[in-house]
Design a protein around this motif. Structure first.
Motif, short mmCIF file in Angstrom:
data_model
loop_
_atom_site.label_atom_id
_atom_site.label_comp_id
_atom_site.label_asym_id
_atom_site.label_seq_id
_atom_site.Cartn_x
_atom_site.Cartn_y
_atom_site.Cartn_z
N PRO A 69 0.82 -1.21 0.00
CA PRO A 69 0.00 0.00 0.00
C PRO A 69 0.86 1.27 0.00
N ALA A 70 1.97 1.26 0.71
CA ALA A 70 2.84 2.45 0.73
C ALA A 70 3.40 2.73 -0.66
N ASP A 71 3.77 1.68 -1.41
CA ASP A 71 4.25 1.87 -2.78
C ASP A 71 3.15 2.49 -3.66
N THR A 72 1.94 2.01 -3.50
CA THR A 72 0.82 2.51 -4.29
C THR A 72 0.53 3.97 -3.95
N ILE A 73 0.57 4.31 -2.68
CA ILE A 73 0.33 5.69 -2.28
C ILE A 73 1.44 6.60 -2.81
N GLN A 74 2.68 6.15 -2.78
CA GLN A 74 3.76 6.97 -3.35
C GLN A 74 3.55 7.16 -4.85
N GLN A 119 -1.62 2.60 -13.39
CA GLN A 119 -0.94 1.67 -12.49
C GLN A 119 -1.47 1.77 -11.06
N THR A 120 -2.01 2.94 -10.70
CA THR A 120 -2.39 3.23 -9.32
C THR A 120 -3.85 2.96 -9.02
N PHE A 121 -4.74 3.27 -9.95
CA PHE A 121 -6.19 3.16 -9.74
C PHE A 121 -6.78 2.00 -10.53
N THR A 122 -7.89 1.47 -10.03
CA THR A 122 -8.69 0.54 -10.82
C THR A 122 -9.36 1.34 -11.94
N VAL A 126 -7.82 8.77 2.86
CA VAL A 126 -8.09 7.35 3.08
C VAL A 126 -8.27 6.71 1.72
N ALA A 127 -7.53 5.64 1.47
CA ALA A 127 -7.63 4.90 0.21
C ALA A 127 -8.20 3.52 0.49
N VAL A 128 -9.12 3.09 -0.36
CA VAL A 128 -9.68 1.75 -0.31
C VAL A 128 -9.17 1.02 -1.56
N PHE A 129 -8.58 -0.15 -1.35
CA PHE A 129 -7.92 -0.89 -2.42
C PHE A 129 -8.79 -2.03 -2.94
N HIS A 130 -8.57 -2.36 -4.20
CA HIS A 130 -9.13 -3.56 -4.81
C HIS A 130 -8.03 -4.16 -5.68
N GLU A 131 -7.64 -5.39 -5.33
CA GLU A 131 -6.60 -6.09 -6.07
C GLU A 131 -5.33 -5.25 -6.23
N GLY A 132 -4.93 -4.59 -5.16
CA GLY A 132 -3.67 -3.87 -5.12
C GLY A 132 -3.66 -2.46 -5.67
N ARG A 133 -4.79 -2.03 -6.24
CA ARG A 133 -4.87 -0.66 -6.75
C ARG A 133 -5.96 0.09 -5.99
N ILE A 134 -5.91 1.42 -6.07
CA ILE A 134 -6.89 2.25 -5.38
C ILE A 134 -8.23 2.19 -6.11
#
Length: 120
Positions: free
Chosen positions: A5-10, A30-33, A102-110
């Motif tokens: 999650p930290a990688d995705t937020i960066q 790469q970051t969002f669904t 606040v981020a909610v993830f699905h399959e590793g992306r936001i």
């Protein structure tokens, strides 16, 4: 690509700061669904095109020396994360703006991103 999650937020912060359109769009994808959404007090958008337009607008409203950056660690558990950020020149003694998201993830992306701005 396996990321934390930290990688995705960066990567999110990088996407918001990116001024080159093709690179920004790649970071968004790469970051969002595909149906990823961003909501703050002023904006509520969904999908790659709308996210790209929002980030582009943010870039055109401010000089290039103003940037978003993370404050502290990303706090994540289950399929969600929270983090704080600041906005301003990198060498300024104080940020122009701060907030927490606040981020909610699905399959590793936001899938959903909820942004809150601190009051000045």
């Amino acid at each position: 690509m396996s990321t934390t999650p930290a990688d995705t937020i960066q990567r999110l912060i990088d996407a918001i700061n990116e001024r080159e359109p093709a690179r920004r769009r790649s970071l968004i994808e790469q970051t969002f669904t595909p149906d990823g959404a961003y909501t703050d007090p002023d904006d509520d958008v969904q999908g790659y095109d709308a996210l790209d337009a929002l980030f582009d607008r943010l870039q055109h409203q401010a000089p290039p020396e103003l940037r978003f950056s993370l404050l502290g660690q990303v706090d994540a558990h289950h399929h969600q994360a929270r983090f704080t950020w600041q906005y301003g020149p990198a060498d300024a003694p104080a940020a122009l703006a701060t907030g927490g998201d606040v981020a909610v993830f699905h399959e590793g992306r936001i899938h959903r991103l909820y942004a809150f701005f601190d009051q000045p």
